[in-house]
Design a protein around this motif. Structure first.
Motif, PDB file in Angstrom:
ATOM      1  N   GLU A 138       0.831  -1.207   0.000  1.00  0.00           N
ATOM      2  CA  GLU A 138       0.000   0.000   0.000  1.00  0.00           C
ATOM      3  C   GLU A 138       0.861   1.251   0.000  1.00  0.00           C
ATOM      4  OE1 GLU A 138      -3.300   0.215   2.762  1.00  0.00           O
ATOM      5  OE2 GLU A 138      -3.210  -1.954   3.052  1.00  0.00           O
ATOM      6  N   ARG A 139       0.243   2.330  -0.349  1.00  0.00           N
ATOM      7  CA  ARG A 139       0.859   3.655  -0.235  1.00  0.00           C
ATOM      8  C   ARG A 139       0.001   4.435   0.735  1.00  0.00           C
ATOM      9  NH1 ARG A 139       1.535   3.926  -6.646  1.00  0.00           N
ATOM     10  NH2 ARG A 139       3.428   2.684  -6.763  1.00  0.00           N
ATOM     11  N   VAL A 140       0.634   5.090   1.676  1.00  0.00           N
ATOM     12  CA  VAL A 140      -0.088   5.803   2.723  1.00  0.00           C
ATOM     13  C   VAL A 140       0.222   7.288   2.623  1.00  0.00           C
ATOM     14  CG1 VAL A 140      -0.401   6.061   5.216  1.00  0.00           C
ATOM     15  CG2 VAL A 140       0.009   3.790   4.243  1.00  0.00           C
ATOM     16  N   VAL A 141      -0.821   8.093   2.587  1.00  0.00           N
ATOM     17  CA  VAL A 141      -0.662   9.547   2.563  1.00  0.00           C
ATOM     18  C   VAL A 141      -1.084  10.072   3.925  1.00  0.00           C
ATOM     19  CG1 VAL A 141      -1.412  11.717   1.513  1.00  0.00           C
ATOM     20  CG2 VAL A 141      -1.079   9.677   0.099  1.00  0.00           C
ATOM     21  N   VAL A 142      -0.164  10.743   4.596  1.00  0.00           N
ATOM     22  CA  VAL A 142      -0.446  11.325   5.904  1.00  0.00           C
ATOM     23  C   VAL A 142      -0.909  12.759   5.671  1.00  0.00           C
ATOM     24  CG1 VAL A 142       0.516  11.886   8.167  1.00  0.00           C
ATOM     25  CG2 VAL A 142       1.324   9.849   6.934  1.00  0.00           C
ATOM     26  N   THR A 143      -2.051  13.092   6.286  1.00  0.00           N
ATOM     27  CA  THR A 143      -2.651  14.406   6.055  1.00  0.00           C
ATOM     28  C   THR A 143      -2.652  15.238   7.327  1.00  0.00           C
ATOM     29  OG1 THR A 143      -4.878  13.587   6.560  1.00  0.00           O
ATOM     30  CG2 THR A 143      -4.176  13.485   4.262  1.00  0.00           C
ATOM     31  N   ARG A 144      -2.707  16.535   7.134  1.00  0.00           N
ATOM     32  CA  ARG A 144      -2.902  17.487   8.235  1.00  0.00           C
ATOM     33  C   ARG A 144      -3.992  18.447   7.779  1.00  0.00           C
ATOM     34  NH1 ARG A 144       2.239  20.257   9.999  1.00  0.00           N
ATOM     35  NH2 ARG A 144       2.496  18.438  11.320  1.00  0.00           N
ATOM     36  N   HIS A 145      -5.028  18.533   8.550  1.00  0.00           N
ATOM     37  CA  HIS A 145      -6.196  19.366   8.216  1.00  0.00           C
ATOM     38  C   HIS A 145      -6.758  18.987   6.844  1.00  0.00           C
ATOM     39  CE1 HIS A 145      -5.194  21.729  11.713  1.00  0.00           C
ATOM     40  NE2 HIS A 145      -3.993  21.993  11.221  1.00  0.00           N
ATOM     41  N   GLY A 146      -6.711  17.685   6.532  1.00  0.00           N
ATOM     42  CA  GLY A 146      -7.277  17.184   5.282  1.00  0.00           C
ATOM     43  C   GLY A 146      -6.409  17.369   4.054  1.00  0.00           C
ATOM     44  N   LYS A 147      -5.232  17.975   4.218  1.00  0.00           N
ATOM     45  CA  LYS A 147      -4.329  18.198   3.080  1.00  0.00           C
ATOM     46  C   LYS A 147      -3.146  17.241   3.161  1.00  0.00           C
ATOM     47  CE  LYS A 147      -5.561  23.035   2.744  1.00  0.00           C
ATOM     48  NZ  LYS A 147      -5.132  24.410   2.887  1.00  0.00           N
ATOM     49  N   PRO A 148      -2.723  16.676   2.023  1.00  0.00           N
ATOM     50  CA  PRO A 148      -1.581  15.748   2.026  1.00  0.00           C
ATOM     51  C   PRO A 148      -0.327  16.424   2.574  1.00  0.00           C
ATOM     52  CG  PRO A 148      -2.677  15.738  -0.098  1.00  0.00           C
ATOM     53  CD  PRO A 148      -3.280  16.852   0.688  1.00  0.00           C
ATOM     54  N   LEU A 149       0.354  15.712   3.466  1.00  0.00           N
ATOM     55  CA  LEU A 149       1.559  16.246   4.097  1.00  0.00           C
ATOM     56  C   LEU A 149       2.794  15.457   3.657  1.00  0.00           C
ATOM     57  CD1 LEU A 149       2.481  18.317   6.248  1.00  0.00           C
ATOM     58  CD2 LEU A 149       2.081  16.554   7.959  1.00  0.00           C
ATOM     59  N   VAL A 150       2.746  14.155   3.826  1.00  0.00           N
ATOM     60  CA  VAL A 150       3.831  13.264   3.412  1.00  0.00           C
ATOM     61  C   VAL A 150       3.218  11.957   2.930  1.00  0.00           C
ATOM     62  CG1 VAL A 150       5.537  14.216   5.012  1.00  0.00           C
ATOM     63  CG2 VAL A 150       4.165  12.252   5.701  1.00  0.00           C
ATOM     64  N   ALA A 151       4.048  11.144   2.294  1.00  0.00           N
ATOM     65  CA  ALA A 151       3.594   9.830   1.844  1.00  0.00           C
ATOM     66  C   ALA A 151       4.581   8.772   2.299  1.00  0.00           C
ATOM     67  CB  ALA A 151       3.455   9.806   0.329  1.00  0.00           C
ATOM     68  N   LEU A 152       4.041   7.635   2.664  1.00  0.00           N
ATOM     69  CA  LEU A 152       4.875   6.476   2.973  1.00  0.00           C
ATOM     70  C   LEU A 152       4.785   5.536   1.779  1.00  0.00           C
ATOM     71  CD1 LEU A 152       3.701   5.750   6.637  1.00  0.00           C
ATOM     72  CD2 LEU A 152       5.765   6.944   5.919  1.00  0.00           C
ATOM     73  N   VAL A 153       5.935   5.247   1.193  1.00  0.00           N
ATOM     74  CA  VAL A 153       6.000   4.309   0.063  1.00  0.00           C
ATOM     75  C   VAL A 153       7.128   3.337   0.335  1.00  0.00           C
ATOM     76  CG1 VAL A 153       5.079   5.943  -1.632  1.00  0.00           C
ATOM     77  CG2 VAL A 153       7.532   5.779  -1.293  1.00  0.00           C
ATOM     78  N   SER A 154       7.074   2.192  -0.295  1.00  0.00           N
ATOM     79  CA  SER A 154       8.137   1.200  -0.106  1.00  0.00           C
ATOM     80  C   SER A 154       9.429   1.708  -0.749  1.00  0.00           C
ATOM     81  CB  SER A 154       7.724  -0.130  -0.722  1.00  0.00           C
ATOM     82  OG  SER A 154       7.679  -0.015  -2.129  1.00  0.00           O
ATOM     83  N   ALA A 155      10.540   1.111  -0.310  1.00  0.00           N
ATOM     84  CA  ALA A 155      11.835   1.466  -0.893  1.00  0.00           C
ATOM     85  C   ALA A 155      11.852   1.133  -2.384  1.00  0.00           C
ATOM     86  CB  ALA A 155      12.954   0.737  -0.158  1.00  0.00           C
ATOM     87  N   ALA A 156      11.171   0.059  -2.781  1.00  0.00           N
ATOM     88  CA  ALA A 156      11.107  -0.316  -4.200  1.00  0.00           C
ATOM     89  C   ALA A 156      10.364   0.754  -5.007  1.00  0.00           C
ATOM     90  CB  ALA A 156      10.422  -1.665  -4.363  1.00  0.00           C
ATOM     91  N   ASP A 157       9.255   1.274  -4.462  1.00  0.00           N
ATOM     92  CA  ASP A 157       8.521   2.354  -5.136  1.00  0.00           C
ATOM     93  C   ASP A 157       9.383   3.607  -5.248  1.00  0.00           C
ATOM     94  OD1 ASP A 157       6.219   0.960  -5.648  1.00  0.00           O
ATOM     95  OD2 ASP A 157       5.042   1.871  -4.021  1.00  0.00           O
ATOM     96  N   LEU A 158      10.125   3.904  -4.196  1.00  0.00           N
ATOM     97  CA  LEU A 158      10.995   5.079  -4.213  1.00  0.00           C
ATOM     98  C   LEU A 158      12.064   4.942  -5.288  1.00  0.00           C
ATOM     99  CD1 LEU A 158      11.842   7.783  -3.007  1.00  0.00           C
ATOM    100  CD2 LEU A 158      13.192   6.506  -1.335  1.00  0.00           C
TER     101      LEU A 158
END
Length: 97
Positions: A26-46
């Motif tokens: 999966e890819r996880v997008v961390v939000t603050r106040h409903g706006k994308p802040l950072v994303a967690l992606v695998s090292a392979a995706d990176l």
């Protein structure tokens, strides 16, 4: 599609989120106040993103080089001016004499 989670919740569930990314793909997008802040992606995706960026940069450089050769002055232009009696020449409108 990415899974979105607020930063406060992500802080509490970080280990679980990492497992979802690494083992669940999966890819996880961390939000603050409903706006994308950072994303967690695998090292392979990176790594795939880095390869794509490098390919785009190489294509941009190649495109720039070919365009600049199109706008290079013709080597015979100066000699032809005297041969044909051309009295005018192009001047950059922004340049001052």
């Amino acid at each position: 599609m990415a899974y979105e989670i607020p930063v406060t919740q992500a802080r509490a569930e970080l280990a679980d989120l990492i497992n979802r990314v690494v083992y669940g793909g999966e890819r996880v997008v961390v939000t603050r106040h409903g706006k994308p802040l950072v994303a967690l992606v695998s090292a392979a995706d990176l790594e795939r993103l880095r390869v794509l960026e490098d390919a785009e940069a190489s294509a941009d450089e190649a495109g720039t080089a070919s365009v600049s050769t199109l706008h290079a002055p013709a080597p015979s232009a100066t000699g032809e001016r005297g041969r044909f009696g051309i009295a005018a020449e192009h001047r950059d409108p922004g340049a001052r004499s």
